[in-house]
Enzyme design. Sequence first.
Site, PDB file in Angstrom:
ATOM      1  N   LYS A 176       0.836  -1.203   0.000  1.00 52.35           N
ATOM      2  CA  LYS A 176       0.000   0.000   0.000  1.00 52.35           C
ATOM      3  C   LYS A 176       0.869   1.249   0.000  1.00 52.35           C
ATOM      4  CE  LYS A 176      -2.278   1.525   3.547  1.00 52.35           C
ATOM      5  NZ  LYS A 176      -1.614   2.843   3.694  1.00 52.35           N
ATOM      6  N   LYS A 224       7.641   0.797   0.408  1.00 50.96           N
ATOM      7  CA  LYS A 224       8.083   0.012  -0.753  1.00 50.96           C
ATOM      8  C   LYS A 224       9.322   0.599  -1.393  1.00 50.96           C
ATOM      9  CE  LYS A 224       4.793   0.447  -3.583  1.00 50.96           C
ATOM     10  NZ  LYS A 224       4.365   1.611  -2.791  1.00 50.96           N
ATOM     11  N   LYS A 233       3.485   9.008  -8.694  1.00 53.14           N
ATOM     12  CA  LYS A 233       4.274  10.072  -8.059  1.00 53.14           C
ATOM     13  C   LYS A 233       5.688  10.145  -8.614  1.00 53.14           C
ATOM     14  CE  LYS A 233       3.939   8.866  -3.725  1.00 53.14           C
ATOM     15  NZ  LYS A 233       3.303   7.550  -3.907  1.00 53.14           N
ATOM     16  N   ASP A 267      -2.228  -0.341  -3.725  1.00 51.33           N
ATOM     17  CA  ASP A 267      -3.523  -0.141  -3.077  1.00 51.33           C
ATOM     18  C   ASP A 267      -4.643  -0.795  -3.889  1.00 51.33           C
ATOM     19  OD1 ASP A 267      -1.681   2.186  -2.275  1.00 51.33           O
ATOM     20  OD2 ASP A 267      -3.279   2.314  -0.788  1.00 51.33           O
TER      21      ASP A 267
END
Length: 251
Positions: A9, A14, A40, A127
């Site tokens: 998530k 990560k 992002k 997610d």
Amino acid sequence: MVKIAVYGKGGIGKSTTVSNMSACLADKGLKVLQIGCDPKADSTLSLHGGVRLPSVLDLIREKDDDFTLDDMIIKGYKGVLCAEAGGPVPGVGCAGRGVITALEKLQDKGVYEKYHPDVVFYDVLGDVVCGGFSMPMRKGYADKIYIVTSGENMSIYAAANIAAASRNFASRGYAPLGGFILNRRNVKNEDEKVKELCADFDSKIIGAIDRSQLILTAEEKGKTAVELFPDSDIADEYRILAENILLDLKK
């Protein structure tokens, strides 16, 4: 060449985990390619001093197809090859579709043939595991997937969804689940909760990373903990994790 997809998530660590593993393997003399698959476009920042590189989707928007593979890749710490898929213009387009477009463009431009990486990491927002975000699981991309989780309820919930998706995709020849990476947040009964998650999917904890201020300090300086604090316990934890995954891929 081994290809590894790391899911989890948003905000679970990560990119921090993958970047530190990339640094560990580069220290061993391996050629590593890290591809950020998050809108992002910040997966690889700590590998090249926090300087943002143009994402593949940015290049496509600005130049159509009039750019080279070198425009999409920047060499970071000890030669780690860094690429960012990027995302659509806010409010326009689909982020998942963007991942598909970016990975296909890298492949079309010959990223694997030109650079011959020993290890490829796909750092994937997890997610929602559908559409383009499942792309790195598909045949020809990752050999195995690993899921980063803490013992926090929302993190475990997301990790379970990703693992279920992996299991459901198994019949299509997608990459199997290699295990879970425990990124500790020091919540109550954390290890026990993640072990229960592993049992639910007949899997294992492939490695564990303790919560450490050194990680935050390194990221503030645009570095990985492995680069800035090579003799620390946390750097050793990342080394053990990276080695465990390489050994797991040989099974």
